[in-house]
Design a protein around this motif. Structure first.
Motif, PDB file in Angstrom:
ATOM      1  N   LEU A  26       0.826  -1.203   0.000  1.00 22.90           N
ATOM      2  CA  LEU A  26       0.000   0.000   0.000  1.00 22.90           C
ATOM      3  C   LEU A  26       0.864   1.259   0.000  1.00 22.90           C
ATOM      4  CD1 LEU A  26      -2.900  -0.892   2.474  1.00 22.90           C
ATOM      5  CD2 LEU A  26      -2.975  -0.786  -0.019  1.00 22.90           C
ATOM      6  N   PHE A  27       2.008   1.193   0.678  1.00 25.49           N
ATOM      7  CA  PHE A  27       2.914   2.346   0.699  1.00 25.49           C
ATOM      8  C   PHE A  27       3.331   2.727  -0.725  1.00 25.49           C
ATOM      9  CE2 PHE A  27       7.327   3.780   0.404  1.00 25.49           C
ATOM     10  CZ  PHE A  27       7.274   4.946   1.145  1.00 25.49           C
ATOM     11  N   TRP A  28       3.727   1.756  -1.529  1.00 24.81           N
ATOM     12  CA  TRP A  28       4.172   2.050  -2.894  1.00 24.81           C
ATOM     13  C   TRP A  28       3.006   2.483  -3.774  1.00 24.81           C
ATOM     14  CZ3 TRP A  28       8.925   3.135  -3.619  1.00 24.81           C
ATOM     15  CH2 TRP A  28       9.921   2.532  -2.843  1.00 24.81           C
ATOM     16  N   ILE A  29       1.849   1.847  -3.611  1.00 26.55           N
ATOM     17  CA  ILE A  29       0.675   2.236  -4.411  1.00 26.55           C
ATOM     18  C   ILE A  29       0.256   3.663  -4.081  1.00 26.55           C
ATOM     19  CG2 ILE A  29      -1.767   1.773  -4.833  1.00 26.55           C
ATOM     20  CD1 ILE A  29      -1.165  -1.199  -4.386  1.00 26.55           C
ATOM     21  N   PHE A  30       0.137   3.949  -2.776  1.00 27.05           N
ATOM     22  CA  PHE A  30      -0.300   5.284  -2.363  1.00 27.05           C
ATOM     23  C   PHE A  30       0.742   6.353  -2.714  1.00 27.05           C
ATOM     24  CE2 PHE A  30      -3.091   3.397   1.256  1.00 27.05           C
ATOM     25  CZ  PHE A  30      -3.987   2.947   0.300  1.00 27.05           C
ATOM     26  N   SER A  31       2.013   5.997  -2.657  1.00 30.78           N
ATOM     27  CA  SER A  31       3.066   6.954  -3.028  1.00 30.78           C
ATOM     28  C   SER A  31       2.948   7.344  -4.497  1.00 30.78           C
ATOM     29  CB  SER A  31       4.450   6.353  -2.765  1.00 30.78           C
ATOM     30  OG  SER A  31       4.663   6.113  -1.401  1.00 30.78           O
ATOM     31  N   LEU A  32       2.733   6.354  -5.359  1.00 25.77           N
ATOM     32  CA  LEU A  32       2.582   6.632  -6.787  1.00 25.77           C
ATOM     33  C   LEU A  32       1.342   7.487  -7.053  1.00 25.77           C
ATOM     34  CD1 LEU A  32       3.536   3.151  -8.312  1.00 25.77           C
ATOM     35  CD2 LEU A  32       4.895   5.265  -8.382  1.00 25.77           C
ATOM     36  N   LEU A  33       0.237   7.164  -6.384  1.00 25.88           N
ATOM     37  CA  LEU A  33      -0.987   7.945  -6.561  1.00 25.88           C
ATOM     38  C   LEU A  33      -0.815   9.373  -6.067  1.00 25.88           C
ATOM     39  CD1 LEU A  33      -3.694   5.321  -5.485  1.00 25.88           C
ATOM     40  CD2 LEU A  33      -3.094   6.033  -7.803  1.00 25.88           C
ATOM     41  N   VAL A  77      -1.526  12.744   3.492  1.00 30.55           N
ATOM     42  CA  VAL A  77      -0.919  11.559   2.891  1.00 30.55           C
ATOM     43  C   VAL A  77       0.518  11.299   3.353  1.00 30.55           C
ATOM     44  CG1 VAL A  77      -0.279  10.455   0.709  1.00 30.55           C
ATOM     45  CG2 VAL A  77      -2.455  11.675   0.895  1.00 30.55           C
ATOM     46  N   PRO A  78       1.418  12.297   3.413  1.00 27.09           N
ATOM     47  CA  PRO A  78       2.791  11.988   3.832  1.00 27.09           C
ATOM     48  C   PRO A  78       2.884  11.293   5.188  1.00 27.09           C
ATOM     49  CG  PRO A  78       2.708  14.160   2.858  1.00 27.09           C
ATOM     50  CD  PRO A  78       1.287  13.705   2.994  1.00 27.09           C
ATOM     51  N   LYS A  79       2.139  11.762   6.186  1.00 31.00           N
ATOM     52  CA  LYS A  79       2.161  11.126   7.504  1.00 31.00           C
ATOM     53  C   LYS A  79       1.598   9.717   7.423  1.00 31.00           C
ATOM     54  CE  LYS A  79       2.631  10.868  11.973  1.00 31.00           C
ATOM     55  NZ  LYS A  79       3.974  10.739  12.568  1.00 31.00           N
ATOM     56  N   MET A  80       0.564   9.521   6.600  1.00 28.45           N
ATOM     57  CA  MET A  80      -0.012   8.193   6.427  1.00 28.45           C
ATOM     58  C   MET A  80       0.994   7.243   5.776  1.00 28.45           C
ATOM     59  SD  MET A  80      -3.405   7.160   4.270  1.00 28.45           S
ATOM     60  CE  MET A  80      -2.544   7.445   2.722  1.00 28.45           C
ATOM     61  N   LEU A  81       1.765   7.734   4.818  1.00 24.50           N
ATOM     62  CA  LEU A  81       2.787   6.905   4.173  1.00 24.50           C
ATOM     63  C   LEU A  81       3.878   6.505   5.162  1.00 24.50           C
ATOM     64  CD1 LEU A  81       3.175   8.779   0.759  1.00 24.50           C
ATOM     65  CD2 LEU A  81       1.995   6.622   1.177  1.00 24.50           C
ATOM     66  N   ILE A 272     -11.838   4.406   4.958  1.00 29.05           N
ATOM     67  CA  ILE A 272     -11.747   4.186   3.510  1.00 29.05           C
ATOM     68  C   ILE A 272     -12.214   5.413   2.742  1.00 29.05           C
ATOM     69  CG2 ILE A 272     -12.605   2.776   1.601  1.00 29.05           C
ATOM     70  CD1 ILE A 272     -12.880   0.466   3.619  1.00 29.05           C
ATOM     71  N   LEU A 273     -13.335   6.010   3.178  1.00 33.86           N
ATOM     72  CA  LEU A 273     -13.858   7.185   2.487  1.00 33.86           C
ATOM     73  C   LEU A 273     -12.936   8.387   2.653  1.00 33.86           C
ATOM     74  CD1 LEU A 273     -17.658   6.850   3.368  1.00 33.86           C
ATOM     75  CD2 LEU A 273     -16.555   6.341   1.193  1.00 33.86           C
ATOM     76  N   SER A 274     -12.345   8.534   3.838  1.00 34.12           N
ATOM     77  CA  SER A 274     -11.397   9.634   4.053  1.00 34.12           C
ATOM     78  C   SER A 274     -10.160   9.451   3.194  1.00 34.12           C
ATOM     79  CB  SER A 274     -11.004   9.708   5.534  1.00 34.12           C
ATOM     80  OG  SER A 274     -12.122  10.004   6.334  1.00 34.12           O
ATOM     81  N   LEU A 275      -9.746   8.198   3.014  1.00 31.03           N
ATOM     82  CA  LEU A 275      -8.632   7.907   2.123  1.00 31.03           C
ATOM     83  C   LEU A 275      -8.973   8.328   0.698  1.00 31.03           C
ATOM     84  CD1 LEU A 275      -5.844   6.530   1.715  1.00 31.03           C
ATOM     85  CD2 LEU A 275      -7.083   4.401   1.307  1.00 31.03           C
ATOM     86  N   PHE A 276     -10.204   8.066   0.291  1.00 27.69           N
ATOM     87  CA  PHE A 276     -10.651   8.474  -1.044  1.00 27.69           C
ATOM     88  C   PHE A 276     -10.602   9.985  -1.174  1.00 27.69           C
ATOM     89  CE2 PHE A 276     -12.782   6.843  -4.843  1.00 27.69           C
ATOM     90  CZ  PHE A 276     -13.225   8.018  -5.419  1.00 27.69           C
ATOM     91  N   HIS A 277     -11.059  10.697  -0.123  1.00 28.71           N
ATOM     92  CA  HIS A 277     -11.045  12.152  -0.140  1.00 28.71           C
ATOM     93  C   HIS A 277      -9.627  12.705  -0.200  1.00 28.71           C
ATOM     94  CE1 HIS A 277     -14.506  14.639  -0.161  1.00 28.71           C
ATOM     95  NE2 HIS A 277     -15.155  13.989   0.790  1.00 28.71           N
ATOM     96  N   SER A 278      -8.714  12.099   0.563  1.00 32.41           N
ATOM     97  CA  SER A 278      -7.366  12.639   0.687  1.00 32.41           C
ATOM     98  C   SER A 278      -6.450  12.258  -0.467  1.00 32.41           C
ATOM     99  CB  SER A 278      -6.725  12.155   1.999  1.00 32.41           C
ATOM    100  OG  SER A 278      -7.485  12.560   3.102  1.00 32.41           O
ATOM    101  N   LEU A 279      -6.694  11.089  -1.076  1.00 33.16           N
ATOM    102  CA  LEU A 279      -5.760  10.566  -2.070  1.00 33.16           C
ATOM    103  C   LEU A 279      -6.358  10.479  -3.467  1.00 33.16           C
ATOM    104  CD1 LEU A 279      -2.884   9.451  -2.320  1.00 33.16           C
ATOM    105  CD2 LEU A 279      -3.797   7.186  -1.861  1.00 33.16           C
TER     106      LEU A 279
END
Length: 309
Positions: A26-33, A77-81, A272-279
């Motif tokens: 997830l770290f690599w996927i979210f980083s790319l997004l 997102v950075p703190k989440m990563l 999950i929804l907050s992740l959608f909003h943020s990313l």
């Protein structure tokens, strides 16, 4: 408070409870997004700044939306990563409150900017002959300044309410970041009144702009239906279709977050929804406007076709 009780100086962000391998993936996927989101919004902002043909009220508001999306994603997102690859998922009290303040500020500002964009579309379709007079740069600047000021003033009120509360434990925030309702549950006081005030304010920020946009689009729909030619109706609708997609994504997810009944399932759904909003939302907005907007695609084509001096 007893003398043997201590104040909480940092919180633990629980996040998703997944295996180490899944979190690295997830770290690599979210980083790319996240990188793609910054690049896509940066391209939109750059095109609007460089192309004089895009110096119109609609793209003026779109540039503000791009800035908000980049800031909104960069706040969470950075703190989440970092937390995805770090077992120590702590955040100090002051950065947590600051993250909450910025999260609410950018969210409220985006709501109001979307309202300003709907008003721009209303004037363009319902009063095309007076468009340049009504949508003057003075009015556009006033709408933008009002959106930012009101959004962050409301966020400041929330932050002050949060700072006034005592926190002495527990310290686990069951979220991906410092979302205000999740942090509020950890206060060592009766927070029901604060929860009602904050929830009512969130509903106000969502419902009032949504109602204003519904009024605008009812007028737009009525004006489109009165156009005689099918091509004219299609062209008129295409000028606001991108905005409708963005509004549907933003407000649809936000209403789900705050209107689902409180439960353990709601907490996981909210993550999950907050992740959608943020990313995902900051990434999808420039795609929607670039893929469905002929002027934006033409501007990108002109920039790519320019030969170096």
């Amino acid at each position: 408070m007893g003398s043997n009780e201590s104040w909480v100086t940092e919180f633990v962000l629980v996040g998703f409870q997944l295996s180490a391998e899944m979190e690295v993936l997830l770290f690599w996927i979210f980083s790319l997004l996240y990188i793609f989101s910054l690049l896509a919004n940066g391209v939109i902002l750059g095109l609007i700044c460089l192309d004089m043909r895009l110096h119109t009220p609609m793209y003026f508001f779109l540039s503000h939306l791009a800035v908000i999306d980049m800031s909104y994603a960069s706040n969470n997102v950075p703190k989440m990563l970092v937390n995805l690859v770090n077992q120590k998922r702590t955040i100090s009290f002051v950065p947590c409150v600051m993250q909450t303040f910025l999260y609410l500020g950018f969210a409220a500002t985006e709501c109001l900017v979307l309202v300003a964009m709907s008003y721009d579309r209303y004037v363009a379709i319902c009063h095309p002959l007076q468009y340049t007079v009504i949508m003057s740069w003075r009015l556009c600047t006033a709408l933008a300044v009002t959106s930012w000021s009101c959004g962050f003033f409301l966020s400041l009120v929330h932050a002050i309410l949060l700072l006034r509360l005592p926190f002495c434990g527990p310290r686990k925030v069951n979220h991906l970041f410092c979302e205000i309702l999740s942090v509020l549950k950890l206060a060592c006081a009766d927070t029901r009144l604060n929860q009602v005030v904050i929830f009512a304010a969130c509903m106000f920020v969502l419902v009032v702009p949504l109602c204003l946009m519904l009024v605008s689009y009812m007028c737009i729909l009525w004006a489109i239906l009165k156009i005689q030619s099918k091509q004219g109706r299609r062209k008129a609708f295409s000028t606001c279709s991108s905005h409708l997609c963005v509004v549907g994504l933003f407000f649809g997810i936000a209403m789900l977050v705050y209107m689902v009944p409180d439960s353990n399932q709601r907490e996981e759904l909210e993550k999950i929804l907050s992740l959608f909003h943020s990313l995902f939302n900051p990434m999808l907005n420039p795609l929607i406007y670039s893929l469905r907007n002929a002027q934006m695609k033409a501007s990108l084509y002109r920039v790519l076709q320019k030969k170096p001096m």
